[in-house]
Design an enzyme around this catalytic site. Structure first.
Site, PDB file in Angstrom:
ATOM      1  N   ASP A 186      -3.649  -3.402  10.472  1.00 50.84           N
ATOM      2  CA  ASP A 186      -3.394  -3.291   9.038  1.00 50.84           C
ATOM      3  C   ASP A 186      -2.030  -2.622   8.899  1.00 50.84           C
ATOM      4  O   ASP A 186      -1.517  -2.025   9.839  1.00 50.84           O
ATOM      5  CB  ASP A 186      -4.491  -2.443   8.378  1.00 50.84           C
ATOM      6  CG  ASP A 186      -4.263  -2.261   6.878  1.00 50.84           C
ATOM      7  OD1 ASP A 186      -3.653  -3.153   6.264  1.00 50.84           O
ATOM      8  OD2 ASP A 186      -4.678  -1.222   6.328  1.00 50.84           O
TER       9      ASP A 186
ATOM     10  N   THR B  41      -2.123  -8.409   2.344  1.00 45.17           N
ATOM     11  CA  THR B  41      -0.764  -8.948   2.277  1.00 45.17           C
ATOM     12  C   THR B  41      -0.429  -9.751   3.527  1.00 45.17           C
ATOM     13  O   THR B  41       0.076 -10.873   3.438  1.00 45.17           O
ATOM     14  CB  THR B  41       0.243  -7.796   2.124  1.00 45.17           C
ATOM     15  OG1 THR B  41      -0.203  -6.939   1.073  1.00 45.17           O
ATOM     16  CG2 THR B  41       1.613  -8.319   1.786  1.00 45.17           C
TER      17      THR B  41
ATOM     18  N   TYR C  10       3.028  -3.136   3.432  1.00 47.52           N
ATOM     19  CA  TYR C  10       3.589  -4.484   3.497  1.00 47.52           C
ATOM     20  C   TYR C  10       3.811  -5.032   2.087  1.00 47.52           C
ATOM     21  O   TYR C  10       4.617  -5.928   1.884  1.00 47.52           O
ATOM     22  CB  TYR C  10       2.646  -5.416   4.261  1.00 47.52           C
ATOM     23  CG  TYR C  10       2.623  -5.219   5.775  1.00 47.52           C
ATOM     24  CD1 TYR C  10       3.317  -4.183   6.388  1.00 47.52           C
ATOM     25  CD2 TYR C  10       1.909  -6.098   6.581  1.00 47.52           C
ATOM     26  CE1 TYR C  10       3.281  -4.023   7.770  1.00 47.52           C
ATOM     27  CE2 TYR C  10       1.878  -5.948   7.970  1.00 47.52           C
ATOM     28  CZ  TYR C  10       2.555  -4.903   8.551  1.00 47.52           C
ATOM     29  OH  TYR C  10       2.521  -4.765   9.917  1.00 47.52           O
ATOM     30  N   GLY C  11       3.064  -4.488   1.122  1.00 42.65           N
ATOM     31  CA  GLY C  11       3.027  -4.972  -0.259  1.00 42.65           C
ATOM     32  C   GLY C  11       4.349  -5.442  -0.837  1.00 42.65           C
ATOM     33  O   GLY C  11       4.457  -6.544  -1.320  1.00 42.65           O
TER      34      GLY C  11
ATOM     35  N   CYS D 174      -5.591  -6.821   6.519  1.00 39.77           N
ATOM     36  CA  CYS D 174      -4.588  -6.475   5.515  1.00 39.77           C
ATOM     37  C   CYS D 174      -4.399  -7.678   4.610  1.00 39.77           C
ATOM     38  O   CYS D 174      -4.083  -8.777   5.088  1.00 39.77           O
ATOM     39  CB  CYS D 174      -3.280  -6.121   6.241  1.00 39.77           C
ATOM     40  SG  CYS D 174      -1.842  -6.015   5.173  1.00 39.77           S
TER      41      CYS D 174
ATOM     42  N   CYS E  12      -8.712  -5.320  -2.029  1.00 40.86           N
ATOM     43  CA  CYS E  12      -7.946  -4.319  -1.285  1.00 40.86           C
ATOM     44  C   CYS E  12      -8.956  -3.495  -0.495  1.00 40.86           C
ATOM     45  O   CYS E  12     -10.022  -3.146  -1.019  1.00 40.86           O
ATOM     46  CB  CYS E  12      -7.168  -3.433  -2.254  1.00 40.86           C
ATOM     47  SG  CYS E  12      -6.550  -1.897  -1.517  1.00 40.86           S
ATOM     48  N   THR E  13      -8.612  -3.191   0.720  1.00 39.38           N
ATOM     49  CA  THR E  13      -9.572  -2.532   1.619  1.00 39.38           C
ATOM     50  C   THR E  13      -9.949  -1.122   1.172  1.00 39.38           C
ATOM     51  O   THR E  13     -10.921  -0.564   1.660  1.00 39.38           O
ATOM     52  CB  THR E  13      -8.995  -2.476   3.044  1.00 39.38           C
ATOM     53  OG1 THR E  13      -7.670  -1.968   2.970  1.00 39.38           O
ATOM     54  CG2 THR E  13      -8.998  -3.846   3.681  1.00 39.38           C
ATOM     55  N   HIS E  14      -9.187  -0.538   0.230  1.00 37.99           N
ATOM     56  CA  HIS E  14      -9.549   0.794  -0.268  1.00 37.99           C
ATOM     57  C   HIS E  14     -10.697   0.755  -1.283  1.00 37.99           C
ATOM     58  O   HIS E  14     -11.332   1.766  -1.542  1.00 37.99           O
ATOM     59  CB  HIS E  14      -8.357   1.447  -0.992  1.00 37.99           C
ATOM     60  CG  HIS E  14      -7.290   1.984  -0.095  1.00 37.99           C
ATOM     61  ND1 HIS E  14      -6.613   1.211   0.799  1.00 37.99           N
ATOM     62  CD2 HIS E  14      -6.775   3.240   0.033  1.00 37.99           C
ATOM     63  CE1 HIS E  14      -5.721   1.968   1.432  1.00 37.99           C
ATOM     64  NE2 HIS E  14      -5.796   3.196   0.981  1.00 37.99           N
TER      65      HIS E  14
END
Lengths: 262, 262
Positions: A10, A75, A42-43, A73, A181-183
């Site tokens: 990620d 992105t 990376y966004g 990830c 999003c992984t968060h």
């Protein structure tokens, strides 16, 4: 039948929620995680840059002798997965396709997506879902505050409630909401409160771990040796608050040990 | 007496608030801005990495024939300013020292600092102020939500009020509050409401532009030729929402034109 580790990377710490899902659904597998913290996030970066960064981390994982790779990830998946599959022969799974496959299987067509501004802008989720599901109706919403809120540990206070309300209030008549999003799994409870009962909330980490499990089984690549699995985390830049944030994300400090610079 | 431009760089868009202050206090000067958007943000990166990135952008500015350089980035200032001054003979001003000089001159000793998590962690503000002001009492608070809130345009809603309250409520008995991140001047009004009347709110961009003005004057480096000044913005990666966010930060769209990839 294959004792090598599963590799994953990620841009930072977010993929640790996917790590946690892999651990719990594949308790016999070793896992190697690379957080490309030197290049986080990376966004805001161009496709070209993200392809270069992804290539480097996949090569790093191959050098560590992994049997397959998860791009944890959003992105990197939307910008570079296709190119990586062309470039490398090792099996690579992104974070988007498993969810799209699930939505198709469940015949869900009215879909909301929340993610970081960069991920929404890249249209990676939207395009993959449209490719898989005909006549799908997609509403996307960028939620730039959620990831920093998760990192701050504000996952259940008044501010979190207001922010989440603000972000989801305009998503109308959806049958599923993808946490892109992984968060975001940290906010699952609050998000559920804002939505009607019938809306399915999709934790993409769970979708990915299901897909990995299925892939390993189908290809007889599971690690069948009874053992205490090895978990290893590499960071491209160690001077960051990875440990602190990762502890919040996975809500289990014991996972986050054995960290090394790569 | 020197018609060359002032050069400045930041890891991204935040430095545009400093750009705006320079424009308004030095209306005769050309300005070249580099946003190192390909490497944004510097926040989570190691000192070593930040030194390398800063070197590259300073060299880029020197190649563009500037007469002096402003490092309009808290992280780069605290991690790399000293090294850059050693490496290059061109005058370089960081974002921290001008504020520390001002606080000393005003004999302010009880100081609050709010900034991004990376900037607070680096202790750049704290160390510089302690170096300049004996017996200073400093309270620092990382505010990871403020920059994304500014980029979202949430600068005056209920959420912004609550978040700012949460961030400043524990700063007790301060005489000045340093806005240690270039995004924060947007919240100046709300922050003022949360603090007692007597607390001075320090817009670091203003401090920097005062310092630059003084430096140019003292060294007879002002551009005295009457002309419409040239403003030029270079980005290391153009696929980002620079224009959108910059418009919010400087609240003037006309500034943000003439953007090119470097």
């Amino acid at each position: 039948m294959d004792q090598r580790a599963i590799g994953m990377f990620d841009s930072g710490v977010g993929g640790m929620t996917v790590f946690k899902e892999l651990m719990s659904s594949l308790p016999n597998e070793d896992i190697i995680y690379i957080g490309d913290t030197a290049s986080f996030p990376y966004g805001g970066k161009s496709k070209e840059t993200i392809i270069e960064l992804s290539k480097k981390q996949i090569q790093n994982l191959i050098n560590k002798n992994v049997k397959m790779i998860v791009i944890a990830c959003g992105t990197a998946t939307s910008q570079a997965l296709k190119e990586m599959k062309h470039l490398f022969s090792i099996p690579i799974i992104g974070i988007i396709e498993p969810t799209a496959i699930y939505l198709k299987k469940e015949n869900i067509k009215n879909i909301g997506i929340i993610a970081t501004a960069g991920t929404i802008r890249s249209r990676g989720w939207e395009e993959e879902i449209r490719r898989k599901i005909e006549n799908s109706h997609i509403q996307s919403r960028a939620c730039p505050l959620l990831a920093p809120m998760a990192e701050e540990g504000w996952i259940d206070n008044e501010i979190a409630k207001l922010v989440i309300h603000e972000y989801v209030k305009d998503l109308k008549d959806i049958d599923a909401l993808v946490l892109g999003c992984t968060h975001y799994p940290l906010f699952q409870r609050l998000i559920k409160q804002e939505l009607s009962e019938k809306v399915k909330i999709i934790n993409t980490g769970k979708m990915v771990s299901n897909e990995v499990k299925e892939y390993l089984k189908k290809n007889h690549l599971e690690n069948e040796k009874a053992h205490q699995p090895n978990y290893k985390i590499y960071l491209t830049d160690t001077e960051c608050n990875f440990i602190q944030v990762a502890s919040r994300l996975v809500q289990d400090k014991t996972i986050i040990k054995n960290i090394e610079k790569i």
